[in-house]
Write a protein that holds these residues in place. Structure first.
Motif, mmCIF file in Angstrom:
data_model
loop_
_atom_site.group_PDB
_atom_site.id
_atom_site.type_symbol
_atom_site.label_atom_id
_atom_site.label_comp_id
_atom_site.label_asym_id
_atom_site.label_seq_id
_atom_site.Cartn_x
_atom_site.Cartn_y
_atom_site.Cartn_z
ATOM 1 N N ARG A 5 -3.618 3.698 -16.416
ATOM 2 C CA ARG A 5 -2.330 4.084 -15.850
ATOM 3 C C ARG A 5 -1.818 2.949 -14.958
ATOM 4 N NH1 ARG A 5 -5.583 8.489 -15.539
ATOM 5 N NH2 ARG A 5 -6.098 8.069 -13.356
ATOM 6 N N VAL A 6 -0.580 2.547 -15.195
ATOM 7 C CA VAL A 6 0.008 1.420 -14.476
ATOM 8 C C VAL A 6 1.278 1.864 -13.756
ATOM 9 C CG1 VAL A 6 0.928 -0.915 -14.651
ATOM 10 C CG2 VAL A 6 -0.912 -0.187 -16.189
ATOM 11 N N LEU A 7 1.319 1.597 -12.457
ATOM 12 C CA LEU A 7 2.499 1.867 -11.647
ATOM 13 C C LEU A 7 3.327 0.592 -11.557
ATOM 14 C CD1 LEU A 7 4.054 3.741 -9.592
ATOM 15 C CD2 LEU A 7 2.623 2.682 -7.817
ATOM 16 N N VAL A 8 4.604 0.663 -11.917
ATOM 17 C CA VAL A 8 5.517 -0.477 -11.835
ATOM 18 C C VAL A 8 6.546 -0.193 -10.752
ATOM 19 C CG1 VAL A 8 7.277 -1.828 -13.032
ATOM 20 C CG2 VAL A 8 5.214 -1.093 -14.258
ATOM 21 N N VAL A 9 6.654 -1.105 -9.772
ATOM 22 C CA VAL A 9 7.604 -0.927 -8.671
ATOM 23 C C VAL A 9 8.517 -2.147 -8.628
ATOM 24 C CG1 VAL A 9 7.899 -0.355 -6.243
ATOM 25 C CG2 VAL A 9 5.768 0.275 -7.408
ATOM 26 N N ASP A 10 9.777 -1.946 -8.988
ATOM 27 C CA ASP A 10 10.743 -3.051 -9.034
ATOM 28 C C ASP A 10 12.140 -2.460 -8.892
ATOM 29 O OD1 ASP A 10 12.484 -5.248 -9.983
ATOM 30 O OD2 ASP A 10 10.592 -6.185 -10.582
ATOM 31 N N ASP A 11 12.989 -3.089 -8.082
ATOM 32 C CA ASP A 11 14.335 -2.548 -7.880
ATOM 33 C C ASP A 11 15.288 -2.922 -9.012
ATOM 34 O OD1 ASP A 11 14.176 -5.231 -6.985
ATOM 35 O OD2 ASP A 11 16.058 -4.998 -5.891
ATOM 36 N N GLU A 12 14.857 -3.789 -9.930
ATOM 37 C CA GLU A 12 15.690 -4.157 -11.073
ATOM 38 C C GLU A 12 15.393 -3.234 -12.256
ATOM 39 O OE1 GLU A 12 16.235 -8.374 -11.997
ATOM 40 O OE2 GLU A 12 14.948 -8.810 -10.284
ATOM 41 N N GLN A 47 -2.072 8.596 -9.751
ATOM 42 C CA GLN A 47 -3.401 7.986 -9.625
ATOM 43 C C GLN A 47 -3.553 6.755 -10.536
ATOM 44 O OE1 GLN A 47 -6.648 10.007 -8.360
ATOM 45 N NE2 GLN A 47 -5.175 10.921 -7.010
ATOM 46 N N PRO A 48 -2.792 5.708 -10.284
ATOM 47 C CA PRO A 48 -2.829 4.526 -11.153
ATOM 48 C C PRO A 48 -4.113 3.720 -11.029
ATOM 49 C CG PRO A 48 -1.520 4.066 -9.220
ATOM 50 C CD PRO A 48 -1.864 5.533 -9.154
ATOM 51 N N HIS A 49 -4.445 3.022 -12.114
ATOM 52 C CA HIS A 49 -5.545 2.061 -12.084
ATOM 53 C C HIS A 49 -5.039 0.689 -11.650
ATOM 54 C CE1 HIS A 49 -6.859 5.076 -15.150
ATOM 55 N NE2 HIS A 49 -7.988 4.966 -14.490
ATOM 56 N N ALA A 50 -3.736 0.442 -11.848
ATOM 57 C CA ALA A 50 -3.139 -0.846 -11.502
ATOM 58 C C ALA A 50 -1.709 -0.633 -11.035
ATOM 59 C CB ALA A 50 -3.167 -1.789 -12.698
ATOM 60 N N ALA A 51 -1.218 -1.572 -10.227
ATOM 61 C CA ALA A 51 0.174 -1.545 -9.760
ATOM 62 C C ALA A 51 0.784 -2.930 -9.949
ATOM 63 C CB ALA A 51 0.240 -1.130 -8.294
ATOM 64 N N ILE A 52 1.961 -2.958 -10.559
ATOM 65 C CA ILE A 52 2.725 -4.191 -10.706
ATOM 66 C C ILE A 52 3.905 -4.078 -9.749
ATOM 67 C CG2 ILE A 52 4.060 -5.652 -12.258
ATOM 68 C CD1 ILE A 52 2.416 -4.547 -14.578
ATOM 69 N N ILE A 53 3.946 -4.952 -8.742
ATOM 70 C CA ILE A 53 4.890 -4.793 -7.637
ATOM 71 C C ILE A 53 5.780 -6.022 -7.484
ATOM 72 C CG2 ILE A 53 5.094 -4.338 -5.163
ATOM 73 C CD1 ILE A 53 2.246 -3.218 -5.261
ATOM 74 N N ASP A 54 7.080 -5.790 -7.417
ATOM 75 C CA ASP A 54 8.020 -6.868 -7.145
ATOM 76 C C ASP A 54 7.974 -7.202 -5.656
ATOM 77 O OD1 ASP A 54 10.102 -8.703 -7.533
ATOM 78 O OD2 ASP A 54 11.603 -7.203 -6.980
ATOM 79 N N VAL A 55 8.040 -8.481 -5.331
ATOM 80 C CA VAL A 55 7.999 -8.882 -3.928
ATOM 81 C C VAL A 55 9.301 -8.542 -3.213
ATOM 82 C CG1 VAL A 55 7.928 -10.860 -2.355
ATOM 83 C CG2 VAL A 55 6.268 -10.684 -4.209
ATOM 84 N N MET A 56 10.437 -8.956 -3.794
ATOM 85 C CA MET A 56 11.731 -8.807 -3.135
ATOM 86 C C MET A 56 12.376 -7.474 -3.498
ATOM 87 S SD MET A 56 11.930 -11.486 -1.326
ATOM 88 C CE MET A 56 13.647 -11.464 -0.843
#
Length: 223
Positions: A5-12, A47-56
């Motif tokens: 499970r991957v959590l993606v956090v990005d405002d775009e 409950q993600p195993h990984a998170a991909i996070i945008d800095v800005m």
């Protein structure tokens, strides 16, 4: 097929859609969020195993979110950044991230880094590894020093494990990158140096006698 499970956090929105579609096609279960607040509200149920996070991002940026998510030492955190400055990358890694990808990114490279980060190599014959007062319980995924628990990030754990399995052997930065990051990593030496420095701090290795620098060659676990 991957079952992570991957959590993606990005405002775009475009980036969120590209990652959700692409990663879903690769077999990952993906949840996307547009900001840190939404991510923190959703993470408990996902409950993600990984998170991909945008800095800005507006509001709480990716560095701040990464530090909050780092409370889970088993979560693999990959930062997305449009800023190529070494100081920004080091800030992300010191803040709890395990890896970073610079925008615009190659999707196949991102997936390779994600899979390498999620890979957990377990060997039954190394269920417990000890070096002096340092103990690694590989089955429980825990580390202690003089019976005091030490909290490590996923990559710090893998790096320490690699050193513990090769005591007294000088390991080059290239060897460490290939083994810990899982493939021919195209990054720079700062990635290894930052993780070694963080390990030394957490293991109270101020004299650098536990993790020794062998100038011109690499690092070794010493006495």
């Amino acid at each position: 097929m991957d079952s992570f499970r991957v959590l993606v956090v990005d405002d775009e929105e475009v980036i969120r859609d590209v990652l959700k579609i692409g990663l879903s096609h690769r077999g990952f279960e993906v949840l996307t969020c547009e900001d840190s607040q939404t991510a923190m509200e959703a993470i408990g149920g996902f409950q993600p195993h990984a998170a991909i996070i945008d800095v800005m991002m507006p509001g709480e940026d990716g560095f701040q979110l990464s530090r909050r998510l780092r409370q889970n030492p088993d979560l693999f955190i990959l930062m997305l950044t449009a800023r190529d400055a070494v100081s920004d990358r080091i800030q992300g890694l010191e803040g709890g991230a395990d890896d970073y990808v610079i925008k615009p990114f190659d999707f196949d490279e991102l997936v390779a880094r994600l899979r390498a980060g999620l890979r957990r190599v377990r060997h039954d014959d190394h269920a417990a590894i000890q070096f002096g007062d340092l103990m690694m319980d590989d089955a429980a995924h825990k580390v202690s020093l003089q019976n005091t628990a030490i909290t490590l990030t996923a990559k710090e754990y893998e790096l320490l494990r690699y050193l513990l399995l090769n005591p007294g052997i000088v390991l080059s930065k290239v060897q460490i990158l290939q083994h810990v990051w899982g493939y021919d990593y195209p990054g720079d030496d700062n990635l290894v140096e930052v993780h070694i420095s963080s390990l030394r701090d957490k293991l109270q290795d101020r004299s650098r006698q536990l993790i020794q620098t062998v100038r011109g060659f690499g690092y070794r676990l010493g006495s």
